[in-house]
Design an enzyme around this catalytic site. Structure first.
Site, PDB file in Angstrom:
ATOM      1  N   ASP A 245       7.097  18.736 -12.737  1.00 32.78           N
ATOM      2  CA  ASP A 245       7.472  19.416 -11.496  1.00 32.78           C
ATOM      3  C   ASP A 245       7.911  18.395 -10.444  1.00 32.78           C
ATOM      4  O   ASP A 245       8.904  18.596  -9.732  1.00 32.78           O
ATOM      5  CB  ASP A 245       6.288  20.246 -10.983  1.00 32.78           C
ATOM      6  CG  ASP A 245       6.652  21.097  -9.797  1.00 32.78           C
ATOM      7  OD1 ASP A 245       7.579  21.917  -9.919  1.00 32.78           O
ATOM      8  OD2 ASP A 245       6.026  20.937  -8.731  1.00 32.78           O
TER       9      ASP A 245
ATOM     10  N   LYS B   5      11.621  17.750  -8.633  1.00 36.36           N
ATOM     11  CA  LYS B   5      11.787  17.681  -7.181  1.00 36.36           C
ATOM     12  C   LYS B   5      12.451  16.372  -6.757  1.00 36.36           C
ATOM     13  O   LYS B   5      13.299  16.348  -5.867  1.00 36.36           O
ATOM     14  CB  LYS B   5      10.423  17.827  -6.493  1.00 36.36           C
ATOM     15  CG  LYS B   5       9.807  19.210  -6.631  1.00 36.36           C
ATOM     16  CD  LYS B   5       8.438  19.278  -5.976  1.00 36.36           C
ATOM     17  CE  LYS B   5       7.827  20.660  -6.091  1.00 36.36           C
ATOM     18  NZ  LYS B   5       6.476  20.749  -5.476  1.00 36.36           N
TER      19      LYS B   5
END
Length: 809
Positions: free
Chosen positions: A673, A677
């Protein structure tokens, strides 16, 4: 003195005709009441005559139906037996005459225009006797005695001077309440029955009002007046209080069937106002038509449209500079009775495009091909090209000539909505801009124009929400709670027209009931991403926004085609922005080219304004040199919670229970994740990077990411002792763990780092995120963005903010 005209719907039912009685008897002034045939009777008279012409004996049943309808109307509304008896005697006589005419048509199989005109006259003759008997103190006058026509070019046209004199003479000693049949007339020379054309009752009323210098002409119908657009298409359309004669004429000529267009001219010359009122809602103010409208600030007043348009292009190199080509076009069409309602010609003169109705298209093409057959044979001109299935739209308003940029705004608005303008025309008076679009785009075009030019009370965004989990559910709740306030304070209506879960979907053009959407979804048919995409595109709604609250790669794969169809995309889903760089770039370029938005602020930092800030810095000419960030609220929560009393495995479990982590925490623990990002941040900063380019320094053995989730939870406590030992060492050194993402001049990495008390990341609490931006301008002291960076509520709020940014464009 007033002239009141009541249309077919106003005398079509017991309820409406009794309303007419109340309206007329409530007038204190002298009134002349002009009435149409009972609703639908004129069409029935024509249809029955065609049955008789064809020798079809069913004409008798149709005739009897008309008789019965008039008898039932009389029985229902006339209480006085003496009046009723006299009226029925008159109706019997008229129907006997009509019966004889029909029988003659049936026998000799002939229906000349003269006979047809006589047949259709009976509708108004019958209705006017009924109304004159119903209204107390009323006297009937026969239009056949004073409305006179003359034959010109094979058509019956009004003889204005003779008629005006006859009207004055007829009504010189009128009673207080006069009733007149509309539509019908007689030839000045032969005395044969003629008529003023469909809608001619309005014209009859206007002729009488002008001849007698009436105070006002009132047109009573079944709508409250002229609407800003067709309310069947645009639910936010509303009644226009005042129009100028010119504006009303433009709207009438272009599809707004409120007033028969020839009605306007006679009263316009005498400066007599027209009021359009609703028989079924007499208290409504209606629309007033005047010579000039005071305090009129809106650039456009209304939108009209014509479905079933065919655009015929007459083209050829021989047309350039040749005088008389257009004369030949319009003469040939006129001689064959074909009406042209729009013309567009390029300044090069090599082509002329004309708009006709679909029903006239085939004949128009044949006529023009015949007219220019010689030029077509020699190659000097091309055969006629006809494109059908189109629609013509006109925006109307006298103030357009005083408002620069109306045409630019119009075509820009259409372009951003993916609507291609095929042809356009604007007169020098600048009161009407007409354009042709694909018929499939008509609904969307009307709505987006209505919305754009502030004719709608509210600006509307039509939302398709995909994903009803924690983020999607929170978003729907936030929209529901803010719905009324946004309408009242910002005049914005967020219309949720589609909601989809992983296997179900519901759609409604008018908006879905957000109080009941879960039950509606449960009862709906099975769906998938392809069905979802097809439904969104086929609905073809204006100001459409697709909101992706999933983490699905299949849903993200829909973005490109949706953007190509001018649907803006707001994504909480990180897949598209962090996936293949070329695909990411294509999405952004498509959104820019199509004039829509691709927004994904919540991909990094949930509700924090991180991406928007980077975009603003870059747009202002600054350059992002370095990024240091703690981007996982989940990991930050875990490493803030870990202690001697709370082992590592327990912090992971708490993160999941409190909604910080993904359902499968391994997605967070793997750093995937954060990598996504970081890739998004780096790309927004202007660097090309793929996920594979990120240097990964992870803190969980790779074996933990294999197998099932259950196996993961079972094995996770085996890591507790190792983490506790390292945590104790850090605590003694005055340091804390932070999972840090870094970008330095395009080079990227993620790793678990120990930071001291002087570091900006040290005091980061709970699940907060922080981003440090070192730029050419913010070099010595990096810009810091810090705040709550995880959780369904703040993520939904960030998505909501993206939606609102589209609304405020």
């Amino acid at each position: 003195m007033k002239v009141l005209k009541f249309g077919g719907t106003s005398v079509g039912s017991v309820e409406s005709i009794l309303s007419l009685k109340k309206i007329v008897e409530g007038e204190n002034d002298d009134v002349i009441v002009v009435v149409s045939a009972l609703g639908g009777i004129t069409d029935k008279l024509i249809a029955t005559s065609k049955l008789a012409l064809g020798g079809d004996e069913s004409y008798k049943a149709e005739f009897e139906f008309m008789q019965k309808r008039h008898y039932e109307m009389v029985d229902a509304i006339i209480d006085d037996e003496e009046k009723k008896s006299g009226l029925l005697h008159t109706i019997d006589r008229l129907f006997e005459e009509l019966k004889s005419i029909y029988y003659g048509v049936y026998l000799i199989h002939d229906l000349s225009p003269k006979i047809q005109a006589a047949i259709v006259s009976y509708g108004e003759r019958l209705s006017s006797h009924i109304v004159a008997t119903l209204v107390n103190g009323a006297k009937r006058y026969n239009s056949l005695d004073f409305i006179k026509t003359i034959k010109k070019h094979g058509k019956n046209v009004l003889d204005s001077e003779v008629t005006a004199d006859a009207v004055k003479e007829t009504f010189r000693n009128r009673t207080q309440k006069s009733v007149v049949p509309g539509f019908i007339s007689t030839d000045r020379n032969t005395g044969e029955i003629t008529n003023l054309g469909r809608g001619g009752s309005d014209y009859t009323a206007s002729i009488i009002a002008a001849a007698l210098d009436a105070e006002v002409l009132e047109i009573w119908t079944d709508v409250d007046g002229f609407m800003t657009a067709d309310p069947k298409v645009i639910h936010t359309a509303y009644t226009i209080n005042e129009l100028s004669y010119v504006e009303a004429m433009e709207l009438c000529n272009f599809g707004a069937k409120v007033v028969y267009p020839p009605t306007i001219y006679p009263v316009c010359v005498k400066n007599i106002p027209i009021k359009v009122k609703n028989t079924f809602n007499p208290d409504s103010a209606g629309t007033t038509i005047l010579s000039h409208v005071e305090n009129d600030s809106k650039p456009i007043k209304g939108i009209s449209s014509i479905k079933g348009t065919t655009l015929i292009t007459v083209a050829g190199l021989s047309m350039v500079g040749v005088i008389g080509v257009n004369r030949r076009i319009f003469t040939a069409l006129a001689e064959n009775g074909i009406s042209v309602f729009m013309v567009s010609q390029a300044s090069s003169e090599n082509s002329t495009s004309i708009g006709v109705r679909d029903v006239d298209a085939e004949e128009a093409v044949a006529v023009l091909n015949n007219e220019f057959s010689k030029e077509i044979r020699t190659g000097a001109m091309f055969p006629m090209h006809a494109e059908s299935g189109l629609a013509t739209v006109a925006i109307v308003g006298e103030n357009m000539k005083h408002t620069p940029g109306v045409a630019g705004k119009l075509f820009g608005t259409l372009g951003r909505s993916g609507i291609s303008v095929i042809s356009c025309a604007q007169g020098a008076s600048e009161t009407n801009i007409s354009f042709v679009v694909d018929g499939k785009s008509l609904y969307k075009a009307l709505n987006v124009i209505h919305d754009s030019f502030f004719l709608s009370e509210y600006k509307v965004l039509n939302l398709f929400i995909c994903g009803v989990g924690t983020v999607g559910g929170n978003l729907i709740g936030q929209i529901k709670s803010q719905y009324t306030e946004l309408m009242e304070k910002q005049r914005l209506k967020l219309n949720v027209v589609g909601i989809a879960s992983s296997h179900k979907a519901i759609f409604d053009h008018n908006g879905i009931d957000l109080d009941n959407y879960q039950a509606l979804l449960k009862e709906s048919a099975e769906s998938d991403t392809q069905k979802l995409k097809n439904e969104i595109i086929s609905m073809n709604t204006f100001n459409s926004v697709f909101v992706d609250c999933t983490a699905s790669a299949d849903v993200a794969a829909l973005y490109q085609e949706l953007l190509e169809h001018n649907v803006s995309v707001v994504a909480a889903n990180k897949v598209a922005a962090s996936g293949d760089y070329d695909s990411y770039l294509k999405l952004k370029e498509t959104a820019l080219r199509r004039g829509v938005k691709f927004l994904y602020e919540t991909n990094v930092g949930a509700g924090l304004p991180i991406l928007g800030t980077i975009k603003d810095l870059c747009n202002s000419g600054d350059k992002i040199l370095k990024i240091e960030a703690v981007l996982s609220g989940t990991l930050n929560f875990i490493f803030n919670e870990i202690s001697a009393d709370v082992p590592f495995s327990e912090t992971v479990r708490r993160a999941k229970e409190e909604g910080y982590s993904e359902p499968d925490p391994r997605i967070d623990l793997s750093g995937k994740d954060v990598i996504r990002k970081l890739v998004i941040l780096t790309r927004e900063a202007g660097y090309k990077v793929e996920q594979e380019d990120v240097e990964k320094n992870l803190f969980i053995p790779s074996g933990f990411f294999n197998g099932t989730v259950e196996e993961f939870w079972k094995n996770l406590p085996t890591l507790d002792a190792g983490f506790e030992k390292k945590r104790e060492e850090l605590q003694n050194e005055g340091k804390r763990w932070r999972f840090v993402a870094k970008m330095n001049h395009g080079k990227t990495s993620v790793s678990l780092e120990a930071v001291g008390q002087q570091h900006p990341f040290y005091m980061l609490e709970g699940s907060n995120n922080v981003v440090l931006l070192t730029t050419e301008r913010y070099h010595e002291y990096p810009m810091q963005i810090k705040g709550y960076g995880a959780g369904a509520g703040v993520t939904a709020a960030g998505v909501f903010a993206n939606i609102m940014s589209i609304a405020n464009i």
